[in-house]
Design a protein around this motif. Structure first.
Motif, mmCIF file in Angstrom:
data_model
loop_
_atom_site.group_PDB
_atom_site.id
_atom_site.type_symbol
_atom_site.label_atom_id
_atom_site.label_comp_id
_atom_site.label_asym_id
_atom_site.label_seq_id
_atom_site.Cartn_x
_atom_site.Cartn_y
_atom_site.Cartn_z
ATOM 1 N N THR A 1 0.686 -1.193 -0.157
ATOM 2 C CA THR A 1 0.001 -0.121 0.010
ATOM 3 C C THR A 1 0.912 1.164 0.095
ATOM 4 O OG1 THR A 1 -1.992 1.151 0.987
ATOM 5 C CG2 THR A 1 -0.303 0.367 2.470
ATOM 6 N N GLN B 1 1.106 4.726 1.542
ATOM 7 C CA GLN B 1 0.265 5.446 2.797
ATOM 8 C C GLN B 1 1.122 6.450 3.412
ATOM 9 O OE1 GLN B 1 -2.371 5.613 4.402
ATOM 10 N NE2 GLN B 1 -3.532 4.684 3.176
ATOM 11 N N GLU B 2 0.546 7.147 4.266
ATOM 12 C CA GLU B 2 1.138 8.502 4.908
ATOM 13 C C GLU B 2 2.519 7.909 5.610
ATOM 14 O OE1 GLU B 2 -0.951 11.734 7.392
ATOM 15 O OE2 GLU B 2 0.943 10.770 8.541
ATOM 16 N N LEU C 1 -4.172 1.882 10.916
ATOM 17 C CA LEU C 1 -4.394 0.919 9.505
ATOM 18 C C LEU C 1 -4.417 -0.632 9.820
ATOM 19 C CD1 LEU C 1 -2.204 2.873 6.882
ATOM 20 C CD2 LEU C 1 -4.570 2.879 7.149
ATOM 21 N N LEU D 1 -8.255 -6.944 0.166
ATOM 22 C CA LEU D 1 -8.780 -5.544 0.238
ATOM 23 C C LEU D 1 -7.595 -4.599 0.122
ATOM 24 C CD1 LEU D 1 -10.823 -5.976 3.650
ATOM 25 C CD2 LEU D 1 -11.403 -5.947 1.347
ATOM 26 N N GLN E 1 4.062 10.618 1.124
ATOM 27 C CA GLN E 1 3.632 9.242 0.800
ATOM 28 C C GLN E 1 4.998 8.272 0.770
ATOM 29 O OE1 GLN E 1 2.263 10.088 -3.347
ATOM 30 N NE2 GLN E 1 0.315 9.110 -2.727
ATOM 31 N N MET F 1 -15.213 -2.169 -5.749
ATOM 32 C CA MET F 1 -14.339 -0.956 -5.414
ATOM 33 C C MET F 1 -13.444 -1.524 -4.195
ATOM 34 S SD MET F 1 -15.639 2.496 -3.342
ATOM 35 C CE MET F 1 -16.392 1.469 -2.097
ATOM 36 N N LEU F 2 -13.740 -2.476 -3.612
ATOM 37 C CA LEU F 2 -12.651 -3.017 -2.379
ATOM 38 C C LEU F 2 -11.730 -3.822 -3.090
ATOM 39 C CD1 LEU F 2 -15.330 -3.616 0.430
ATOM 40 C CD2 LEU F 2 -13.589 -1.467 -0.002
ATOM 41 N N HIS G 1 -1.215 11.449 -3.049
ATOM 42 C CA HIS G 1 -1.944 11.961 -1.733
ATOM 43 C C HIS G 1 -2.456 10.678 -0.845
ATOM 44 C CE1 HIS G 1 -2.026 16.153 -3.261
ATOM 45 N NE2 HIS G 1 -2.405 15.704 -4.327
ATOM 46 N N THR G 2 -2.507 10.861 0.320
ATOM 47 C CA THR G 2 -2.983 9.437 1.085
ATOM 48 C C THR G 2 -4.457 9.838 1.709
ATOM 49 O OG1 THR G 2 -1.693 10.226 2.999
ATOM 50 C CG2 THR G 2 -0.582 8.861 1.444
ATOM 51 N N LEU H 1 -17.955 3.421 2.243
ATOM 52 C CA LEU H 1 -16.854 3.655 2.943
ATOM 53 C C LEU H 1 -16.957 4.344 4.455
ATOM 54 C CD1 LEU H 1 -15.085 4.844 -0.318
ATOM 55 C CD2 LEU H 1 -14.409 2.979 0.875
ATOM 56 N N HIS I 1 -7.250 7.976 5.320
ATOM 57 C CA HIS I 1 -6.245 7.089 5.096
ATOM 58 C C HIS I 1 -6.942 5.479 4.803
ATOM 59 C CE1 HIS I 1 -3.368 10.087 5.657
ATOM 60 N NE2 HIS I 1 -3.646 10.509 7.084
ATOM 61 N N ILE I 2 -7.685 5.200 5.609
ATOM 62 C CA ILE I 2 -8.410 3.752 5.634
ATOM 63 C C ILE I 2 -8.950 3.452 4.350
ATOM 64 C CG2 ILE I 2 -9.827 2.181 6.528
ATOM 65 C CD1 ILE I 2 -9.264 3.602 9.428
ATOM 66 N N THR J 1 -8.559 5.292 1.348
ATOM 67 C CA THR J 1 -7.585 5.174 0.537
ATOM 68 C C THR J 1 -7.118 3.957 0.259
ATOM 69 O OG1 THR J 1 -7.151 7.571 0.357
ATOM 70 C CG2 THR J 1 -5.294 6.196 -0.128
ATOM 71 N N MET J 2 -6.519 3.125 1.526
ATOM 72 C CA MET J 2 -5.942 1.978 1.490
ATOM 73 C C MET J 2 -7.014 0.914 0.925
ATOM 74 S SD MET J 2 -4.544 -0.515 4.772
ATOM 75 C CE MET J 2 -6.244 -0.135 5.598
ATOM 76 N N LEU J 3 -8.209 0.928 1.173
ATOM 77 C CA LEU J 3 -9.383 0.086 0.706
ATOM 78 C C LEU J 3 -9.462 0.144 -0.923
ATOM 79 C CD1 LEU J 3 -11.587 -0.096 3.571
ATOM 80 C CD2 LEU J 3 -9.632 -1.649 3.128
ATOM 81 N N THR J 4 -9.366 1.455 -1.226
ATOM 82 C CA THR J 4 -9.723 1.568 -2.724
ATOM 83 C C THR J 4 -8.522 1.751 -3.550
ATOM 84 O OG1 THR J 4 -10.035 3.871 -2.186
ATOM 85 C CG2 THR J 4 -12.039 2.486 -2.285
ATOM 86 N N ALA K 1 -4.427 4.042 -4.623
ATOM 87 C CA ALA K 1 -3.929 5.121 -4.994
ATOM 88 C C ALA K 1 -3.581 4.964 -6.339
ATOM 89 C CB ALA K 1 -2.587 5.603 -4.408
#
Lengths: 146, 146, 146
Positions: free
Chosen positions: A58, A60-61, A71, A103, A123, B102-103, C52-53, C75, C98-99, C101-104, C106
């Motif tokens: 992933t 992430q930040e 997370l 996921l 990122q 989407m997931l 972006h995150t 979401l 953030h969560i 973004t992780m699930l969908t 970047a």
């Protein structure tokens, strides 16, 4: 919008191995950028792919480490242990790990600019170990570009 | 880390159609590897993309079939039917199917080594049909490499 | 399965900026197709990556706008505000973002056919703003192909 066009496209490919810790989010950005420098990458496309089904990648930040802890907790809520799974032969943490991988994703493609992944300020690229015990994890890296 | 560099990069593109079964996880690895063999792929990058918004792609475990059943159940918990959705004109299974897509994702990029997707021992590429009735589903495959 | 092979592979790269609205799903397909037309894309691979995150990319249905509203609600259920997060310094909407973004995701890779993303009839590319306030968001676009 400034398009950039390049004559000769080349590719490079390698596998890196990360020794993970149990249920941990590992920043692998430096390892990837080091490889991009080694092969002399310019502008192009980096694809990272984990060769496992119970860890994932992933972006992430990278500023506040508590984001990474949150997370992991969020993934635990979405794929709880002990939810009556059929698959249990590899331990109670295995099936939740597969769900978390589904996921978050086994693969990510990131544009490369000036020899580095084109990240925003906050990122980084992370490998998430979902299992309750660390182990060696292999990531295939592929680069196409100038 | 052994970089591999190649002179001439070429590409190939095709669409394959899978006749899905209701709410089912289909292994499409053989179909994709067969195409890679047909075009004489060597080292490169394979991208698969579903041209639909109620089925999706994932790389998952190919050993124990009960993993796939557990993954479907997990998606049902994350996107339950009858959760008061606005969008219902295409049936009660449609909006959950969009959320599941989407997931999990419509697209995946996988490095190719020696003419095959660079999977670990327990990995396969799956098309997940989220709808309550099977139908023909089209996947676009794109290859860039040697 | 009709493979298509091309001699000369070239690439192009640009960044576009989208002024988002709070918690909103933005269709960015036209912007991307316009860029593909500008660079004279034929057959190839388009990769889009958000820098972006707390916003992300997804390919979803473009027919009924209530699908997009349902996706945002889904979401919210998966990453609720006020769930006892450690990370709160950037506001209560930040950690859920953030969560999400992780699930969908970047990043997304989409094959290009005839100069356009190879979408099915009902698909479009969306940027999802997860934060409670709109802002400028940068997407890097990368194209490899003919």
């Amino acid at each position: 919008m400034v398009p950039l066009e390049t004559g000769a496209i080349r590719q490079a490919l390698c596998r890196i191995t990360i020794a993970t810790r149990a249920r941990h989010v590992h920043d692998v950005s430096d390892e990837v950028d080091r490889w991009l420098a080694e092969i002399g990458a310019g502008e192009g496309l980096l694809t990272a792919f984990v060769r496992h089904t119970s860890c994932s990648l992933t972006v992430q930040e990278n500023a506040d480490p508590s984001v990474l802890a949150d997370l992991l907790d969020a993934l635990d809520r979405l794929a709880p242990a002990g939810a009556g799974y059929r698959h249990g032969s590899e331990g109670p943490d295995d099936m939740p790990a597969h769900i978390k991988t589904m996921l978050t994703g086994a693969s990510i493609a990131i544009p490369v600019v000036g020899g580095q992944m084109d990240f925003g300020t906050w990122q980084a690229l992370y490998l998430i170990e979902h299992r309750a015990r660390g182990r060696p994890r292999t990531i295939t890296l592929h680069y196409l570009g100038s």
